[in-house]
Motif scaffolding. Structure first.
Motif, PDB file in Angstrom:
ATOM      1  N   LEU A   1       0.833  -1.203   0.000  1.00 41.55           N
ATOM      2  CA  LEU A   1       0.000   0.000   0.000  1.00 41.55           C
ATOM      3  C   LEU A   1       0.866   1.251   0.000  1.00 41.55           C
ATOM      4  O   LEU A   1       1.921   1.291   0.630  1.00 41.55           O
ATOM      5  CB  LEU A   1      -0.900   0.015   1.239  1.00 41.55           C
TER       6      LEU A   1
ATOM      7  N   GLU B   1      -0.019   7.012   2.058  1.00 42.19           N
ATOM      8  CA  GLU B   1      -1.277   7.714   2.379  1.00 42.19           C
ATOM      9  C   GLU B   1      -2.411   6.725   2.616  1.00 42.19           C
ATOM     10  O   GLU B   1      -3.210   6.885   3.555  1.00 42.19           O
ATOM     11  CB  GLU B   1      -1.647   8.687   1.243  1.00 42.19           C
ATOM     12  N   LYS B   2      -2.491   5.677   1.792  1.00 43.78           N
ATOM     13  CA  LYS B   2      -3.554   4.680   1.988  1.00 43.78           C
ATOM     14  C   LYS B   2      -3.332   3.877   3.267  1.00 43.78           C
ATOM     15  O   LYS B   2      -4.302   3.506   3.950  1.00 43.78           O
ATOM     16  CB  LYS B   2      -3.613   3.740   0.782  1.00 43.78           C
TER      17      LYS B   2
ATOM     18  N   LYS C   1      -4.751   5.733   6.178  1.00 46.88           N
ATOM     19  CA  LYS C   1      -6.210   5.601   6.268  1.00 46.88           C
ATOM     20  C   LYS C   1      -6.613   4.239   6.838  1.00 46.88           C
ATOM     21  O   LYS C   1      -7.555   4.141   7.633  1.00 46.88           O
ATOM     22  CB  LYS C   1      -6.835   5.803   4.890  1.00 46.88           C
ATOM     23  N   VAL C   2      -5.896   3.197   6.434  1.00 48.67           N
ATOM     24  CA  VAL C   2      -6.211   1.851   6.952  1.00 48.67           C
ATOM     25  C   VAL C   2      -5.944   1.779   8.451  1.00 48.67           C
ATOM     26  O   VAL C   2      -6.744   1.233   9.234  1.00 48.67           O
ATOM     27  CB  VAL C   2      -5.380   0.786   6.198  1.00 48.67           C
TER      28      VAL C   2
END
Length: 431
Positions: free
Chosen positions: A241, A244-245, A248-249
């Motif tokens: 990933l 940034e993702k 979020k996770v």
């Protein structure tokens, strides 16, 4: 006229056909040879005699040439054969001289060399035997000790097994002697335990308690692992990933909830972890935001460059401990959730110890980083105060300078309050 396969036409003209003669240069050469032969042939009186048969002259000339060639070849072979004989006789004479004069010295030198080689070989073998003698003796001693230990262990096991078999046989005979109507009578069954060794009874009690505890721990761990797998977070996925993702996770409610449940499960093993006593002098510790600290593992290991732009000694220590904890955690997940359902108290305790060590390292590194930010804010606040003191005597300073300076100082003070009591104490000391 006929057509050929190449496409051309051929016309027969018999009147134009003539017999081909020899080429000009060949005809001149043949004539010159015949003339030289005629002039070379002479009569018995010494005068030249013209040849009446040119073909006979050619045969005669070729015969003479072959004879002269054979004679020259024979003489050359004879000279070579003579040279070979001379060389052989010279070598034989040299060999005889050597055999008569220097052969004794050569043989003596060879024998001396062989004797030296044999002595060196015997010396090397003796040294090797001496060096290996102690090793062989040590190996024999260890083998004898191991054999003695094995035999002693086997004897003890056999004795223990025989004792248990005798106790079992005694219980069986006693049960056979009790009537069926009194099998449930405590007075009858209580005598069954009279012949049992107290150590064996204690061992059975401990084994039973351990089995029950492991079953309960495995059941509790199974629930926690199922909850964690619903979060769908692993080191491999975190590396795939983007940063940034991944943020979020990690900030999602499901992942935080799963991490909170996992940390609560770890707390049940803190009483068995000796590192707590070593670090904090107690068997319990208050963890602040443990779920977020636990999830920071994946961000530090998967995206180290974004979390730690500059790598110092503290950063290297935090990364090393985080990698070790994450490796042990995923191994524990895979082992406990396997079809065999293998649960190890030692592995779980080791995992909790690694988690406590990482939490301590992370909080220390975070506090140092926070104090750097606090010191920067305090320095900025004092610079603004010095600036106001330098310009307050100017005309319209209350209008142009004071509002802006006070606004920035209020913003800095609000940020310092968010860092807690330690930051405010440092601010008070700095003023």
């Amino acid at each position: 006229m006929e057509q050929q396969s190449s496409g051309f036409y051929v016309i027969d003209a018999l009147s134009l056909k003539h017999k081909s003669k020899k080429p000009f240069h060949l005809d001149e050469r043949i004539k010159a040879r015949r003339t030289s032969r005629l002039t070379s042939s002479t009569s018995p009186s010494g005068a030249t005699a013209p040849s009446l048969n040119p073909q006979h002259d050619d045969v005669l000339h070729s015969t003479r040439s072959n004879t002269s060639f054979m004679e020259a070849r024979r003489s050359k072979l004879a000279k070579r054969h003579k040279h070979v004989k001379n060389v052989m006789s010279a070598n034989l004479s040299k060999k005889s001289v050597l055999d008569s004069d220097g052969d004794v010295d050569g043989r003596r030198k060879i024998m001396e060399t062989l004797d030296k080689a044999e002595k060196n070989r015997a010396t090397l073998l003796d040294n090797q035997v001496k060096n290996n003698a102690s090793k062989v003796a040590r190996a024999k001693q260890i083998a004898a000790q191991q054999k003695h230990k094995t035999s002693e262990k086997t004897t003890n096991l056999r004795k223990e097994l025989e004792d248990r078999l005798r106790a079992s046989e005694a219980r069986r005979r006693h049960l056979q002697s009790i009537p069926r109507s009194r099998l449930l009578d405590p007075t009858e069954t209580g005598s069954l335990h009279k012949n049992i060794d107290p150590k064996e009874t204690e061992r059975l009690h401990v084994a039973s308690a351990t089995a029950i505890q492991n079953w309960w721990r495995l059941k509790a761990a199974d629930k926690v692992i199922k909850e964690w797998k619903q979060a769908d977070l692993s080191l491999e996925r975190a590396k795939q990933l983007p940063f940034e993702k991944l943020i979020k996770v990690v900030q999602s409610k499901q992942v935080i909830r799963s991490a909170t449940i996992m940390i609560s499960y770890f707390k049940s093993f803190t009483s068995q972890v000796t590192i707590l006593t070593f670090l904090f002098g107690t068997t319990s510790v208050a963890w602040k935001n443990p779920a977020r600290v636990f999830l920071s593992l994946y961000m530090i290991v998967a995206h180290t460059a974004q979390i730690m732009p500059t790598m110092g000694e503290d950063e290297e220590a935090v990364k090393s401990v985080a990698s070790d904890l994450l490796t042990k955690f995923e191994l524990w997940i895979n082992t406990t959730s396997s079809p065999a359902k293998a649960f190890s108290v030692a592995a779980t305790t080791e995992l909790v110890s690694a988690w406590i060590l990482y939490y301590n390292k992370f909080e220390t590194w975070k506090e140092r980083d926070t104090m750097k930010i606090v010191d920067g804010l305090i320095s900025h606040y004092l610079e603004l105060e010095n600036l106001w003191l330098s310009v307050k005597d100017q005309i319209d300073a209350d209008v142009q300078w004071k509002p802006r300076v006070e606004e920035q100082q209020q913003q800095i003070f609000a940020r310092l309050q968010k860092f807690g009591d330690k930051a405010m104490e440092r601010f008070s000391k700095a003023r």
